[in-house]
Design a protein around this motif. Structure first.
Motif, mmCIF file in Angstrom:
data_model
loop_
_atom_site.group_PDB
_atom_site.id
_atom_site.type_symbol
_atom_site.label_atom_id
_atom_site.label_comp_id
_atom_site.label_asym_id
_atom_site.label_seq_id
_atom_site.Cartn_x
_atom_site.Cartn_y
_atom_site.Cartn_z
ATOM 1 N N GLU A 32 -13.924 22.431 22.122
ATOM 2 C CA GLU A 32 -13.335 22.698 20.808
ATOM 3 C C GLU A 32 -14.277 23.638 20.066
ATOM 4 O OE1 GLU A 32 -13.647 19.488 21.825
ATOM 5 O OE2 GLU A 32 -11.542 18.946 22.198
ATOM 6 N N ARG A 34 -15.176 23.866 17.099
ATOM 7 C CA ARG A 34 -16.093 23.315 16.106
ATOM 8 C C ARG A 34 -17.494 23.090 16.649
ATOM 9 N NH1 ARG A 34 -16.489 17.228 14.361
ATOM 10 N NH2 ARG A 34 -18.585 18.013 14.102
ATOM 11 N N TRP A 35 -17.606 22.647 17.908
ATOM 12 C CA TRP A 35 -18.929 22.296 18.452
ATOM 13 C C TRP A 35 -19.823 23.520 18.566
ATOM 14 C CZ3 TRP A 35 -19.278 17.502 17.497
ATOM 15 C CH2 TRP A 35 -18.200 16.625 17.709
ATOM 16 N N ASP A 108 -22.015 12.972 14.620
ATOM 17 C CA ASP A 108 -20.552 12.976 14.515
ATOM 18 C C ASP A 108 -19.882 11.748 15.153
ATOM 19 O OD1 ASP A 108 -18.287 14.885 13.484
ATOM 20 O OD2 ASP A 108 -17.570 14.115 15.408
ATOM 21 N N ARG A 109 -20.288 11.398 16.387
ATOM 22 C CA ARG A 109 -19.683 10.245 17.068
ATOM 23 C C ARG A 109 -20.726 9.149 17.250
ATOM 24 N NH1 ARG A 109 -17.122 13.542 22.129
ATOM 25 N NH2 ARG A 109 -15.536 14.720 20.992
ATOM 26 N N ASP A 156 -13.787 7.915 22.703
ATOM 27 C CA ASP A 156 -14.498 8.413 21.524
ATOM 28 C C ASP A 156 -14.263 7.449 20.363
ATOM 29 O OD1 ASP A 156 -15.391 9.760 19.274
ATOM 30 O OD2 ASP A 156 -14.151 11.548 19.584
ATOM 31 N N ASN A 158 -14.724 7.805 17.348
ATOM 32 C CA ASN A 158 -14.066 8.473 16.220
ATOM 33 C C ASN A 158 -12.554 8.372 16.325
ATOM 34 O OD1 ASN A 158 -16.437 9.270 15.118
ATOM 35 N ND2 ASN A 158 -16.217 11.448 15.562
ATOM 36 N N PHE A 162 -10.088 7.395 13.341
ATOM 37 C CA PHE A 162 -8.988 8.221 12.820
ATOM 38 C C PHE A 162 -7.709 7.386 12.812
ATOM 39 C CE2 PHE A 162 -11.406 11.850 15.103
ATOM 40 C CZ PHE A 162 -12.280 11.989 14.041
ATOM 41 N N TRP A 190 -9.321 14.396 24.723
ATOM 42 C CA TRP A 190 -8.863 15.302 23.654
ATOM 43 C C TRP A 190 -8.275 16.585 24.231
ATOM 44 C CZ3 TRP A 190 -8.733 13.774 18.621
ATOM 45 C CH2 TRP A 190 -9.656 12.813 18.166
ATOM 46 N N ASN A 217 -6.270 15.743 16.079
ATOM 47 C CA ASN A 217 -7.095 16.952 15.916
ATOM 48 C C ASN A 217 -6.293 18.211 16.259
ATOM 49 O OD1 ASN A 217 -7.202 17.303 18.744
ATOM 50 N ND2 ASN A 217 -9.412 17.643 18.768
ATOM 51 N N GLN A 242 -6.836 18.410 12.630
ATOM 52 C CA GLN A 242 -8.188 18.217 12.091
ATOM 53 C C GLN A 242 -9.102 19.248 12.714
ATOM 54 O OE1 GLN A 242 -11.793 14.969 12.410
ATOM 55 N NE2 GLN A 242 -10.059 14.610 13.706
ATOM 56 N N ASP A 243 -9.991 19.802 11.949
ATOM 57 C CA ASP A 243 -11.102 20.695 12.384
ATOM 58 C C ASP A 243 -11.009 22.096 11.787
ATOM 59 O OD1 ASP A 243 -12.410 18.827 13.950
ATOM 60 O OD2 ASP A 243 -11.541 19.530 15.845
ATOM 61 N N LYS A 263 -13.623 19.834 7.843
ATOM 62 C CA LYS A 263 -14.889 19.115 7.732
ATOM 63 C C LYS A 263 -15.983 20.172 7.640
ATOM 64 C CE LYS A 263 -14.354 16.605 11.557
ATOM 65 N NZ LYS A 263 -14.376 15.473 12.520
HETATM 66 C C1 BGC Z 1 -14.496 14.965 16.383
HETATM 67 C C2 BGC Z 1 -13.396 15.955 16.108
HETATM 68 C C3 BGC Z 1 -13.037 16.702 17.388
HETATM 69 C C4 BGC Z 1 -12.826 15.739 18.553
HETATM 70 C C5 BGC Z 1 -12.695 16.483 19.866
HETATM 71 C C6 BGC Z 1 -14.098 14.050 17.500
HETATM 72 O O1 BGC Z 1 -15.078 13.105 17.761
HETATM 73 O O2 BGC Z 1 -14.824 14.227 15.215
HETATM 74 O O3 BGC Z 1 -13.804 16.850 15.108
HETATM 75 O O4 BGC Z 1 -11.865 17.443 17.223
HETATM 76 O O5 BGC Z 1 -13.909 14.842 18.663
HETATM 77 O O6 BGC Z 1 -13.862 17.155 20.193
#
Ligand code: BGC
Length: 329
Positions: A32, A34-35, A108-109, A156, A158, A162, A190, A217, A242-243, A263
């Protein structure tokens, strides 16, 4: 003379580790978008504070991530910052870090059942609440609304948070008979293609008559929207995400995705770099919140999240410099 030199060399490494801490950053994946932002911002912030960062990315593979962490430990890093692929599988790697007296920060996680020092994240329950609230406020009220729910990776922690946030908002409507969940499933790892498969299964099972898809996401939302495009339903069914991925923001402008949760990663990454450097220097940053990971109440920080749709995309994601207006054209 040899002894003196050896002592000097030893002293200089001890010194180096105090003044120039080495941070081991172990990422689950860079899949993804974001990372990549997290990694780049974290490195820049850490270097500004005089630290060096060694980065490993495990490509969603637990065995590989445990090996990554063990190799960072044997390279003598002063602190570990870990985004676990699997919140439980990392327990073993944290044990090795504990034995080597290397502090661990979950980024994050959460890492479950492990003696970690800090958990720095966003308010993940709020993410789920924002997604569900947005869907609820746009659903028809003159009849029972029909929704599909696509959760994240079951590995995960998270993803569970969610869902918990979504449940907080959706359950009263479901109980009151105003919303029906016609299909729901978890998207392993994911993966966007799993989002697409779940959406296809939903349409096959309960037909095209769907009002909203609450997706956790942007990556998996992209998969679900692909399935909707193929059915001629894209833009007619509300989809959450999300992201604030670039592709998702473009879909929001085109109208195939309704919202995302932004975020501000630079806040989290900069905060984490500061905490990592402090911890590496033997300081204990004061943190007031905590979260139970099964082993202890982990001192935790939960950064704020922002619900984004077409109306406030410019005032949030673009104003913050996360994407440029040009990129979104
Ligand atoms: C993150 C998300 C991300 C997802 C997949 C989650 O743990 O909080 O921002 O989209 O992992 O990488």
């Amino acid at each position: 003379l040899a002894t003196v030199l050896l002592l000097l060399a030893f002293a200089s490494t001890v010194f180096a580790s105090k003044d120039k801490p080495v941070i081991g950053l172990s990422l689950d994946t860079l899949k993804e978008e974001r990372w990549q932002h997290d990694r780049d911002t974290f490195i820049a912030a850490a270097e500004k504070l005089g630290a060096t960062v060694i980065v490993q990315s495990a490509n969603s593979d637990d065995t590989r991530q445990v090996r990554d962490v063990e190799s960072l430990i044997s390279r003598g890093v002063d602190v570990l910052v870990i985004v676990p692929h699997n919140g439980s599988a990392m327990t073993r790697a944290v044990k090795s870090a504990n034995e080597a007296h290397i502090p661990v920060i979950a980024y994050d996680r959460l890492i479950l059942n492990a003696n970690i020092d800090y958990y720095l994240t966003f308010d993940n329950v709020k993410v789920g609440e924002a997604q569900a609230s947005y869907a609820v406020s746009h659903l028809p009220t003159d009849r029972k609304a029909r929704i599909v729910r696509i959760y994240g990776a079951p590995t995960d922690n998270n993803a569970k948070m969610f869902k918990q946030g979504q449940d907080n908002i959706l359950n009263p409507f479901i109980k009151a008979g105003q919303i029906e969940v016609v299909h729901e499933d978890w998207a392993a790892d994911w993966k966007p293609e799993n989002g697409k498969k779940i959406m296809n299964a939903a349409i096959t099972k309960s037909g095209r008559n769907i009002d909203a898809v609450v997706v956790s996401n942007d990556g998996t939302a992209g998969g679900a929207i692909q399935a909707l495009i193929e059915e001629g339903l894209a833009g007619k069914v509300l989809v959450t995400g999300q992201d604030a991925d670039l592709a998702a923001c473009q879909r929001i402008i085109r109208g195939t995705q309704a919202m995302t949760v932004y975020k501000p990663l630079k806040n989290l990454a900069t905060l984490a770099a500061g905490v990592a450097v402090d911890v590496a220097k033997g300081q204990k940053p004061a943190v007031t919140s905590s979260l139970d990971n099964g082993t202890k109440l982990v001192p935790s920080i939960f950064e704020k999240v922002i619900s984004v749709d077409k109306a406030n995309l410019a005032a949030t994601v673009i104003a913050d410099g996360y994407h440029t207006a040009e990129e979104l054209k």
